[in-house]
Write a protein that holds these residues in place. Structure first.
Motif, PDB file in Angstrom:
ATOM      1  N   GLY A  11       0.840  -1.418  -0.002  1.00 19.62           N
ATOM      2  CA  GLY A  11      -0.159   0.023  -0.089  1.00 19.62           C
ATOM      3  C   GLY A  11       0.848   1.193  -0.116  1.00 19.62           C
ATOM      4  N   GLY A  12       0.281   2.411  -0.570  1.00 23.32           N
ATOM      5  CA  GLY A  12       0.937   3.665  -0.201  1.00 23.32           C
ATOM      6  C   GLY A  12       1.969   3.801  -1.341  1.00 23.32           C
ATOM      7  N   LEU A  13       2.876   4.793  -1.175  1.00 14.96           N
ATOM      8  CA  LEU A  13       3.995   4.838  -2.422  1.00 14.96           C
ATOM      9  C   LEU A  13       5.078   4.185  -2.155  1.00 14.96           C
ATOM     10  CD1 LEU A  13       4.170   8.642  -1.833  1.00 14.96           C
ATOM     11  CD2 LEU A  13       2.675   7.405  -3.654  1.00 14.96           C
ATOM     12  N   VAL A  14       5.412   3.687  -3.073  1.00 20.32           N
ATOM     13  CA  VAL A  14       6.597   2.516  -3.388  1.00 20.32           C
ATOM     14  C   VAL A  14       7.517   3.110  -4.298  1.00 20.32           C
ATOM     15  CG1 VAL A  14       7.252   0.250  -3.906  1.00 20.32           C
ATOM     16  CG2 VAL A  14       4.964   0.688  -2.961  1.00 20.32           C
ATOM     17  N   ALA A  15       8.869   3.074  -3.762  1.00 16.59           N
ATOM     18  CA  ALA A  15       9.980   3.494  -4.462  1.00 16.59           C
ATOM     19  C   ALA A  15      10.755   2.232  -5.179  1.00 16.59           C
ATOM     20  CB  ALA A  15      10.815   4.610  -3.905  1.00 16.59           C
ATOM     21  N   GLY A  16      11.083   2.202  -6.314  1.00 14.38           N
ATOM     22  CA  GLY A  16      12.045   1.319  -6.654  1.00 14.38           C
ATOM     23  C   GLY A  16      13.741   1.987  -6.793  1.00 14.38           C
ATOM     24  N   ARG A 107       7.746  11.062   0.408  1.00 13.84           N
ATOM     25  CA  ARG A 107       8.356  10.082   1.279  1.00 13.84           C
ATOM     26  C   ARG A 107       7.676   8.771   0.672  1.00 13.84           C
ATOM     27  NH1 ARG A 107      11.221   9.405   5.764  1.00 13.84           N
ATOM     28  NH2 ARG A 107      10.721   7.710   7.136  1.00 13.84           N
ATOM     29  N   PRO A 108       8.493   7.744   0.483  1.00 14.99           N
ATOM     30  CA  PRO A 108       7.882   6.503   0.260  1.00 14.99           C
ATOM     31  C   PRO A 108       7.395   5.649   1.530  1.00 14.99           C
ATOM     32  CG  PRO A 108      10.353   6.292  -0.061  1.00 14.99           C
ATOM     33  CD  PRO A 108      10.088   7.635   0.325  1.00 14.99           C
ATOM     34  N   ASP A 109       6.431   4.971   1.217  1.00 14.34           N
ATOM     35  CA  ASP A 109       5.973   3.952   2.416  1.00 14.34           C
ATOM     36  C   ASP A 109       6.828   2.875   2.349  1.00 14.34           C
ATOM     37  OD1 ASP A 109       3.556   5.690   3.464  1.00 14.34           O
ATOM     38  OD2 ASP A 109       2.941   5.435   1.184  1.00 14.34           O
ATOM     39  N   HIS A 110       7.242   2.217   1.489  1.00 11.95           N
ATOM     40  CA  HIS A 110       7.932   1.124   1.090  1.00 11.95           C
ATOM     41  C   HIS A 110       9.094   1.323  -0.060  1.00 11.95           C
ATOM     42  CE1 HIS A 110       8.582  -3.237   1.555  1.00 11.95           C
ATOM     43  NE2 HIS A 110       8.438  -3.332   0.052  1.00 11.95           N
ATOM     44  N   VAL A 111      10.239   0.524   0.013  1.00 16.75           N
ATOM     45  CA  VAL A 111      11.284   0.619  -1.047  1.00 16.75           C
ATOM     46  C   VAL A 111      11.648  -0.680  -1.528  1.00 16.75           C
ATOM     47  CG1 VAL A 111      13.516   1.363  -1.560  1.00 16.75           C
ATOM     48  CG2 VAL A 111      12.289   2.768   0.212  1.00 16.75           C
ATOM     49  N   LEU A 112      11.632  -0.929  -2.844  1.00 14.89           N
ATOM     50  CA  LEU A 112      12.326  -2.070  -3.437  1.00 14.89           C
ATOM     51  C   LEU A 112      13.592  -1.703  -3.936  1.00 14.89           C
ATOM     52  CD1 LEU A 112       9.002  -2.693  -5.727  1.00 14.89           C
ATOM     53  CD2 LEU A 112       9.445  -3.853  -3.295  1.00 14.89           C
ATOM     54  N   VAL A 113      14.361  -2.723  -3.466  1.00 18.89           N
ATOM     55  CA  VAL A 113      15.938  -2.499  -3.868  1.00 18.89           C
ATOM     56  C   VAL A 113      16.332  -3.608  -4.563  1.00 18.89           C
ATOM     57  CG1 VAL A 113      17.979  -2.148  -2.967  1.00 18.89           C
ATOM     58  CG2 VAL A 113      16.315  -1.305  -1.429  1.00 18.89           C
ATOM     59  N   ASP A 114      17.195  -3.295  -5.760  1.00 16.44           N
ATOM     60  CA  ASP A 114      17.763  -4.191  -6.645  1.00 16.44           C
ATOM     61  C   ASP A 114      18.907  -4.878  -5.743  1.00 16.44           C
ATOM     62  OD1 ASP A 114      18.299  -5.916  -8.883  1.00 16.44           O
ATOM     63  OD2 ASP A 114      19.804  -4.646  -9.193  1.00 16.44           O
ATOM     64  N   GLY A 115      19.037  -6.013  -5.642  1.00 18.97           N
ATOM     65  CA  GLY A 115      20.113  -6.812  -5.054  1.00 18.97           C
ATOM     66  C   GLY A 115      19.455  -7.774  -3.683  1.00 18.97           C
ATOM     67  N   ASN A 116      20.385  -8.123  -2.615  1.00 21.73           N
ATOM     68  CA  ASN A 116      19.951  -8.964  -1.671  1.00 21.73           C
ATOM     69  C   ASN A 116      20.398  -8.223  -0.156  1.00 21.73           C
ATOM     70  OD1 ASN A 116      22.961  -8.950  -1.703  1.00 21.73           O
ATOM     71  ND2 ASN A 116      22.879 -11.129  -2.092  1.00 21.73           N
ATOM     72  N   GLY A 133      15.158  -6.331 -13.589  1.00 21.23           N
ATOM     73  CA  GLY A 133      14.703  -7.308 -14.677  1.00 21.23           C
ATOM     74  C   GLY A 133      13.153  -7.572 -14.174  1.00 21.23           C
ATOM     75  N   ILE A 134      12.829  -7.264 -12.878  1.00 21.61           N
ATOM     76  CA  ILE A 134      11.499  -7.959 -12.239  1.00 21.61           C
ATOM     77  C   ILE A 134      10.507  -6.698 -12.190  1.00 21.61           C
ATOM     78  CG2 ILE A 134      10.350  -9.025 -10.389  1.00 21.61           C
ATOM     79  CD1 ILE A 134      13.024 -10.555 -10.279  1.00 21.61           C
ATOM     80  N   SER A 135      11.031  -5.720 -11.395  1.00 21.53           N
ATOM     81  CA  SER A 135      10.171  -4.387 -11.022  1.00 21.53           C
ATOM     82  C   SER A 135      10.367  -3.356 -11.830  1.00 21.53           C
ATOM     83  CB  SER A 135      10.383  -3.992  -9.489  1.00 21.53           C
ATOM     84  OG  SER A 135      10.269  -3.051  -9.246  1.00 21.53           O
ATOM     85  N   LEU A 136       9.130  -2.664 -12.532  1.00 24.18           N
ATOM     86  CA  LEU A 136       9.234  -1.634 -13.317  1.00 24.18           C
ATOM     87  C   LEU A 136       9.735  -0.596 -12.589  1.00 24.18           C
ATOM     88  CD1 LEU A 136       5.950  -1.711 -15.164  1.00 24.18           C
ATOM     89  CD2 LEU A 136       8.163  -1.588 -16.141  1.00 24.18           C
ATOM     90  N   SER A 137       9.763  -0.208 -11.302  1.00 25.23           N
ATOM     91  CA  SER A 137      10.096   0.760 -10.597  1.00 25.23           C
ATOM     92  C   SER A 137      11.705   0.949 -10.404  1.00 25.23           C
ATOM     93  CB  SER A 137       9.662   1.189  -9.145  1.00 25.23           C
ATOM     94  OG  SER A 137       7.960   1.348  -9.346  1.00 25.23           O
ATOM     95  N   ILE A 138      12.242  -0.552 -10.182  1.00 21.41           N
ATOM     96  CA  ILE A 138      13.536  -0.710 -10.057  1.00 21.41           C
ATOM     97  C   ILE A 138      14.157  -0.653 -11.255  1.00 21.41           C
ATOM     98  CG2 ILE A 138      15.344  -2.380  -9.483  1.00 21.41           C
ATOM     99  CD1 ILE A 138      13.390  -3.546  -7.375  1.00 21.41           C
ATOM    100  N   ALA A 139      13.731  -0.962 -12.325  1.00 19.63           N
ATOM    101  CA  ALA A 139      14.152  -0.922 -13.681  1.00 19.63           C
ATOM    102  C   ALA A 139      14.210   0.534 -14.373  1.00 19.63           C
ATOM    103  CB  ALA A 139      13.409  -1.666 -14.757  1.00 19.63           C
ATOM    104  N   ALA A 140      13.487   1.286 -13.767  1.00 16.88           N
ATOM    105  CA  ALA A 140      13.315   2.718 -14.204  1.00 16.88           C
ATOM    106  C   ALA A 140      14.326   3.400 -13.321  1.00 16.88           C
ATOM    107  CB  ALA A 140      11.675   3.309 -13.838  1.00 16.88           C
TER     108      ALA A 140
END
Length: 209
Positions: A11-16, A107-116, A133-140
């Motif tokens: 939910g909310g704003l998600v940043a890649g 301010r994002p509510d959640h962050v998706l990060v490339d890597g481990n 190669g999976i998330s459009l936000s991360i790819a952008a």
């Protein structure tokens, strides 16, 4: 192709978030954070991919369009060569990503990060291996970071033309390594990286001889 499923699960704003430039011998490491608050237009989603898979002209076109997409927020951060040498490339990459998120206009509510591994963003976050190669936000984000870093290296190339940075972006190509031998180490080289460090040691040995 990347999709929007991971973003929609939260939910909310998600940043890649993604970074570019861990491996080069010179230049900063650059990260970007991208939020698609209103989703991704279908025609744009059809061409966004891991920046490494796209031709430079396509990356540039996407990077030019992204800021004008309704609901998009973009933040870019970097860590300098001095910071890379002081805290190492791993921590410098995390610092660049933290700066990119901090520079988002929202301010994002959640962050998706490339890597481990996940830096501390001050909010919930998820690491996704191969996320560009999976998330459009991360790819952008990977595209924005790549375009910004390539532009930085092209500008540096104008002052330090021997190393071919406009074409190799600071990576250790044959042209770059040969220039290190003949033109030496610049202020923009990562002096803790093996190839550069060995050249500095060799130059000191020659000076003493």
């Amino acid at each position: 192709m990347p999709d929007f499923r991971h973003e929609q699960q939260h939910g909310g704003l998600v940043a890649g978030v993604d970074e570019v430039g861990r491996g080069p011998l010179a230049g900063p490491v650059v990260a970007a954070a991208v939020v698609f608050a209103c989703g991704v237009p279908a025609d744009l989603a059809a061409i966004i991919d891991d920046s490494k898979k796209l031709k430079p002209a396509v990356r540039e076109a996407i990077a030019e369009r992204l800021p004008h997409v309704p609901g998009v927020a973009i933040g870019v951060g970097a860590a300098s060569t001095a910071e890379i040498d002081r805290i190492n490339i791993y921590h410098a990459s995390h610092l660049a990503m933290q700066r990119a998120v901090a520079r988002l206009p929202v301010r994002p509510d959640h962050v998706l990060v490339d890597g481990n591994k996940i830096p501390d963003f001050g909010c919930s976050a998820q690491a996704i291996v191969g996320g560009d190669g999976i998330s459009l936000s991360i790819a952008a984000a990977s595209i924005m970071a790549k375009v910004v870093r390539d532009r930085i290296m092209a500008r540096l190339d104008m002052r330090w033309p021997d190393y071919g940075w406009e074409k190799n972006a600071g990576y250790g190509t044959a042209v770059h390594r040969q220039a290190l031998l003949h033109a030496g180490v610049t202020p923009h080289h990562r002096k803790t990286f093996g190839t550069v460090r060995r050249q500095m040691e060799h130059s000191k040995t020659e000076m003493r001889a």
